[in-house]
Design a protein around this motif. Structure first.
Motif, PDB file in Angstrom:
ATOM      1  N   PRO A 213       8.448 -18.038   6.764  1.00 23.40           N
ATOM      2  CA  PRO A 213       7.993 -17.316   5.569  1.00 23.40           C
ATOM      3  C   PRO A 213       6.506 -16.973   5.606  1.00 23.40           C
ATOM      4  CG  PRO A 213       9.448 -19.116   4.952  1.00 23.40           C
ATOM      5  CD  PRO A 213       9.213 -19.252   6.409  1.00 23.40           C
ATOM      6  N   ALA A 214       5.675 -17.881   6.117  1.00 18.74           N
ATOM      7  CA  ALA A 214       4.231 -17.619   6.171  1.00 18.74           C
ATOM      8  C   ALA A 214       3.915 -16.432   7.077  1.00 18.74           C
ATOM      9  CB  ALA A 214       3.485 -18.861   6.645  1.00 18.74           C
ATOM     10  N   VAL A 215       4.670 -16.293   8.167  1.00 19.17           N
ATOM     11  CA  VAL A 215       4.462 -15.164   9.086  1.00 19.17           C
ATOM     12  C   VAL A 215       4.811 -13.857   8.401  1.00 19.17           C
ATOM     13  CG1 VAL A 215       5.222 -14.104  11.236  1.00 19.17           C
ATOM     14  CG2 VAL A 215       4.795 -16.563  11.146  1.00 19.17           C
ATOM     15  N   LEU A 216       5.919 -13.835   7.666  1.00 18.68           N
ATOM     16  CA  LEU A 216       6.313 -12.628   6.944  1.00 18.68           C
ATOM     17  C   LEU A 216       5.290 -12.276   5.874  1.00 18.68           C
ATOM     18  CD1 LEU A 216      10.155 -13.218   6.518  1.00 18.68           C
ATOM     19  CD2 LEU A 216       9.023 -11.659   8.104  1.00 18.68           C
ATOM     20  N   ARG A 217       4.787 -13.292   5.170  1.00 15.04           N
ATOM     21  CA  ARG A 217       3.766 -13.021   4.144  1.00 15.04           C
ATOM     22  C   ARG A 217       2.518 -12.412   4.767  1.00 15.04           C
ATOM     23  NH1 ARG A 217       5.974 -17.749   1.585  1.00 15.04           N
ATOM     24  NH2 ARG A 217       4.640 -19.129   2.808  1.00 15.04           N
ATOM     25  N   ALA A 218       2.118 -12.917   5.927  1.00 12.53           N
ATOM     26  CA  ALA A 218       0.934 -12.385   6.598  1.00 12.53           C
ATOM     27  C   ALA A 218       1.160 -10.935   7.022  1.00 12.53           C
ATOM     28  CB  ALA A 218       0.580 -13.255   7.805  1.00 12.53           C
ATOM     29  N   ARG A 219       2.325 -10.634   7.571  1.00  8.56           N
ATOM     30  CA  ARG A 219       2.628  -9.256   7.984  1.00  8.56           C
ATOM     31  C   ARG A 219       2.662  -8.323   6.782  1.00  8.56           C
ATOM     32  NH1 ARG A 219       8.062  -9.734  11.171  1.00  8.56           N
ATOM     33  NH2 ARG A 219       7.992  -7.465  10.823  1.00  8.56           N
ATOM     34  N   TRP A 220       3.265  -8.778   5.714  1.00 15.57           N
ATOM     35  CA  TRP A 220       3.336  -7.973   4.491  1.00 15.57           C
ATOM     36  C   TRP A 220       1.933  -7.726   3.938  1.00 15.57           C
ATOM     37  CZ3 TRP A 220       5.651  -4.632   1.680  1.00 15.57           C
ATOM     38  CH2 TRP A 220       5.490  -4.573   0.290  1.00 15.57           C
ATOM     39  N   GLY A 221       1.072  -8.735   3.980  1.00 13.50           N
ATOM     40  CA  GLY A 221      -0.295  -8.570   3.501  1.00 13.50           C
ATOM     41  C   GLY A 221      -1.067  -7.537   4.298  1.00 13.50           C
ATOM     42  N   LYS A 222      -0.877  -7.522   5.613  1.00 12.97           N
ATOM     43  CA  LYS A 222      -1.562  -6.537   6.456  1.00 12.97           C
ATOM     44  C   LYS A 222      -1.066  -5.124   6.152  1.00 12.97           C
ATOM     45  CE  LYS A 222      -2.534  -9.614  10.360  1.00 12.97           C
ATOM     46  NZ  LYS A 222      -2.256  -9.916  11.789  1.00 12.97           N
ATOM     47  N   ILE A 223       0.232  -4.998   5.916  1.00 15.31           N
ATOM     48  CA  ILE A 223       0.782  -3.676   5.590  1.00 15.31           C
ATOM     49  C   ILE A 223       0.222  -3.179   4.270  1.00 15.31           C
ATOM     50  CG2 ILE A 223       2.903  -2.480   4.918  1.00 15.31           C
ATOM     51  CD1 ILE A 223       4.372  -4.188   6.989  1.00 15.31           C
ATOM     52  N   LYS A 224       0.164  -4.046   3.267  1.00 12.54           N
ATOM     53  CA  LYS A 224      -0.382  -3.636   1.974  1.00 12.54           C
ATOM     54  C   LYS A 224      -1.849  -3.249   2.097  1.00 12.54           C
ATOM     55  CE  LYS A 224       0.587  -7.198  -0.527  1.00 12.54           C
ATOM     56  NZ  LYS A 224       0.612  -8.022  -1.764  1.00 12.54           N
ATOM     57  N   ALA A 225      -2.609  -4.008   2.877  1.00 17.21           N
ATOM     58  CA  ALA A 225      -4.023  -3.692   3.062  1.00 17.21           C
ATOM     59  C   ALA A 225      -4.201  -2.338   3.742  1.00 17.21           C
ATOM     60  CB  ALA A 225      -4.697  -4.792   3.881  1.00 17.21           C
ATOM     61  N   GLU A 226      -3.353  -2.043   4.730  1.00 17.03           N
ATOM     62  CA  GLU A 226      -3.450  -0.758   5.424  1.00 17.03           C
ATOM     63  C   GLU A 226      -3.075   0.384   4.493  1.00 17.03           C
ATOM     64  OE1 GLU A 226      -4.010   2.121   8.325  1.00 17.03           O
ATOM     65  OE2 GLU A 226      -4.731   0.049   8.129  1.00 17.03           O
ATOM     66  N   ARG A 227      -2.049   0.195   3.681  1.00 19.05           N
ATOM     67  CA  ARG A 227      -1.665   1.235   2.726  1.00 19.05           C
ATOM     68  C   ARG A 227      -2.778   1.493   1.720  1.00 19.05           C
ATOM     69  NH1 ARG A 227       4.550  -0.813   1.483  1.00 19.05           N
ATOM     70  NH2 ARG A 227       5.474  -0.105   3.460  1.00 19.05           N
ATOM     71  N   TRP A 228      -3.424   0.422   1.280  1.00 24.20           N
ATOM     72  CA  TRP A 228      -4.534   0.558   0.334  1.00 24.20           C
ATOM     73  C   TRP A 228      -5.690   1.321   0.982  1.00 24.20           C
ATOM     74  CZ3 TRP A 228      -5.667   0.085  -4.650  1.00 24.20           C
ATOM     75  CH2 TRP A 228      -7.007  -0.012  -5.030  1.00 24.20           C
ATOM     76  N   ARG A 229      -5.981   1.014   2.247  1.00 16.89           N
ATOM     77  CA  ARG A 229      -7.062   1.701   2.950  1.00 16.89           C
ATOM     78  C   ARG A 229      -6.752   3.187   3.075  1.00 16.89           C
ATOM     79  NH1 ARG A 229      -8.148   3.739   7.661  1.00 16.89           N
ATOM     80  NH2 ARG A 229      -6.084   3.217   8.481  1.00 16.89           N
ATOM     81  N   GLN A 230      -5.518   3.520   3.446  1.00 18.26           N
ATOM     82  CA  GLN A 230      -5.139   4.916   3.586  1.00 18.26           C
ATOM     83  C   GLN A 230      -5.223   5.648   2.253  1.00 18.26           C
ATOM     84  OE1 GLN A 230      -1.246   4.777   5.339  1.00 18.26           O
ATOM     85  NE2 GLN A 230      -1.995   4.228   7.382  1.00 18.26           N
ATOM     86  N   MET A 231      -4.819   4.986   1.171  1.00 17.34           N
ATOM     87  CA  MET A 231      -4.877   5.609  -0.143  1.00 17.34           C
ATOM     88  C   MET A 231      -6.320   5.899  -0.549  1.00 17.34           C
ATOM     89  SD  MET A 231      -3.448   4.187  -3.802  1.00 17.34           S
ATOM     90  CE  MET A 231      -4.741   2.935  -3.886  1.00 17.34           C
ATOM     91  N   MET A 232      -7.220   4.924  -0.297  1.00 20.42           N
ATOM     92  CA  MET A 232      -8.616   5.120  -0.664  1.00 20.42           C
ATOM     93  C   MET A 232      -9.250   6.231   0.175  1.00 20.42           C
ATOM     94  SD  MET A 232      -8.962   3.107  -3.137  1.00 20.42           S
ATOM     95  CE  MET A 232     -10.753   3.273  -3.378  1.00 20.42           C
ATOM     96  N   GLU A 233      -8.886   6.307   1.461  1.00 18.52           N
ATOM     97  CA  GLU A 233      -9.414   7.379   2.309  1.00 18.52           C
ATOM     98  C   GLU A 233      -8.910   8.737   1.848  1.00 18.52           C
ATOM     99  OE1 GLU A 233      -8.335   6.422   6.288  1.00 18.52           O
ATOM    100  OE2 GLU A 233      -9.985   4.989   6.580  1.00 18.52           O
ATOM    101  N   ALA A 234      -7.649   8.819   1.418  1.00 16.68           N
ATOM    102  CA  ALA A 234      -7.101  10.072   0.936  1.00 16.68           C
ATOM    103  C   ALA A 234      -7.797  10.509  -0.343  1.00 16.68           C
ATOM    104  CB  ALA A 234      -5.596   9.934   0.705  1.00 16.68           C
ATOM    105  N   GLN A 235      -8.076   9.559  -1.229  1.00 13.51           N
ATOM    106  CA  GLN A 235      -8.780   9.900  -2.471  1.00 13.51           C
ATOM    107  C   GLN A 235     -10.212  10.358  -2.185  1.00 13.51           C
ATOM    108  OE1 GLN A 235      -8.496   6.462  -5.012  1.00 13.51           O
ATOM    109  NE2 GLN A 235      -6.359   6.859  -5.541  1.00 13.51           N
ATOM    110  N   ALA A 236     -10.839   9.708  -1.219  1.00 10.94           N
ATOM    111  CA  ALA A 236     -12.222  10.090  -0.885  1.00 10.94           C
ATOM    112  C   ALA A 236     -12.282  11.476  -0.261  1.00 10.94           C
ATOM    113  CB  ALA A 236     -12.828   9.064   0.070  1.00 10.94           C
ATOM    114  N   ALA A 237     -11.200  11.891   0.416  1.00  7.90           N
ATOM    115  CA  ALA A 237     -11.184  13.188   1.068  1.00  7.90           C
ATOM    116  C   ALA A 237     -10.906  14.330   0.104  1.00  7.90           C
ATOM    117  CB  ALA A 237     -10.138  13.198   2.175  1.00  7.90           C
ATOM    118  N   GLU A 238     -10.429  14.035  -1.093  1.00 11.67           N
ATOM    119  CA  GLU A 238     -10.106  15.084  -2.061  1.00 11.67           C
ATOM    120  C   GLU A 238     -11.363  15.713  -2.639  1.00 11.67           C
ATOM    121  OE1 GLU A 238      -7.623  13.255  -4.962  1.00 11.67           O
ATOM    122  OE2 GLU A 238      -5.856  13.183  -3.664  1.00 11.67           O
TER     123      GLU A 238
END
Length: 238
Positions: A213-238
């Protein structure tokens, strides 16, 4: 701050940290000098506290070490009370009862002068205005997460379509009006979140899933962080 209190706080800082803590960081938190921290660490090591340190990296406290007395500050008591209030209001019945028992235990063991913080707290967590509903036994879900066990369930989405899923549960999110079960979905081959009030039926399987379970939580956390980064970059580019 008294020296005895400072030594205790150094242990607390190291105990709550997942990685090494530098003398600079401890000195800043405790509002003292780095030289004082070095001296205090040396004293703690001399008292057989299992503290390890490396120049330029920081200090860590080995697992298994604990302090004999239960020493809580007023802020720690209030933090526990506020957290318990939130759990009583928003968690499932089993956790809510556990939170009430926790407050009773804290009230019993803390010094007399701190008991009003529990009996007559000055802080309040707002109660949920609508009772939360679950389509599955949340206590059993937590046991499945701790054991790394699969859950087979029937889920109804927002368009009222039902699907059969086998998931690898690893986290539960408690929100204002809903609870979310997070897991790896075998049907979709990806991480998914499920509102617990939309679960029509569930079977808790004895089969363990292959990841921790800890491994899955870590992978999920990295995915959420990457999605957040992409969203912020998209907003900054607008």
């Amino acid at each position: 701050m008294r020296r005895a209190d400072r030594l205790f706080q150094i242990i607390q800082i190291l105990r709550r940290s997942r990685g090494p803590v530098t003398a600079d960081a401890m000195a800043a938190e405790l509002e003292t000098s780095k030289r004082t921290i070095y001296r205090d660490i040396a004293d703690l090591v001399g008292q057989r506290a299992p503290i390890r340190g490396e120049a330029g990296i920081g200090y860590v406290l080995d697992e298994g070490y604990d302090l004999p007395p239960l020493m809580l500050t007023a802020d720690e008591v209030e933090a526990a009370v506020l957290g318990a209030q939130f759990v009583i209001s928003r968690a499932d019945p089993v956790l809510a009862r556990a939170a009430e028992d926790l407050l009773a235990k804290i009230r019993t063991v803390i010094p007399e002068q701190l008991r009003p913080l529990v009996v007559e707290p000055a802080i309040r967590a707002p109660r949920a205005w609508k009772p939360m509903e679950d389509g599955l036994d949340m206590a059993a879900v937590r046991r499945a997460i701790h054991g790394g066990l699969k859950i087979r369930m029937t889920y109804r989405d927002e368009k009222d379509r039902e699907s059969a899923r086998v998931i690898w549960p690893f986290a539960i999110g408690y929100y204002e009006l809903t609870r979310l079960l997070v897991g790896w979905c075998e049907l979709r081959g990806d991480f998914r979140t499920f509102r617990t009030d939309r679960v029509v039926g569930a079977e808790f399987l004895p089969e363990r899933y292959p990841e921790r379970p800890a491994v899955l939580r870590a992978r999920w956390g990295k995915i959420k962080a990457e999605r957040w980064r992409q969203m912020m970059e998209a907003q900054a580019a607008e």
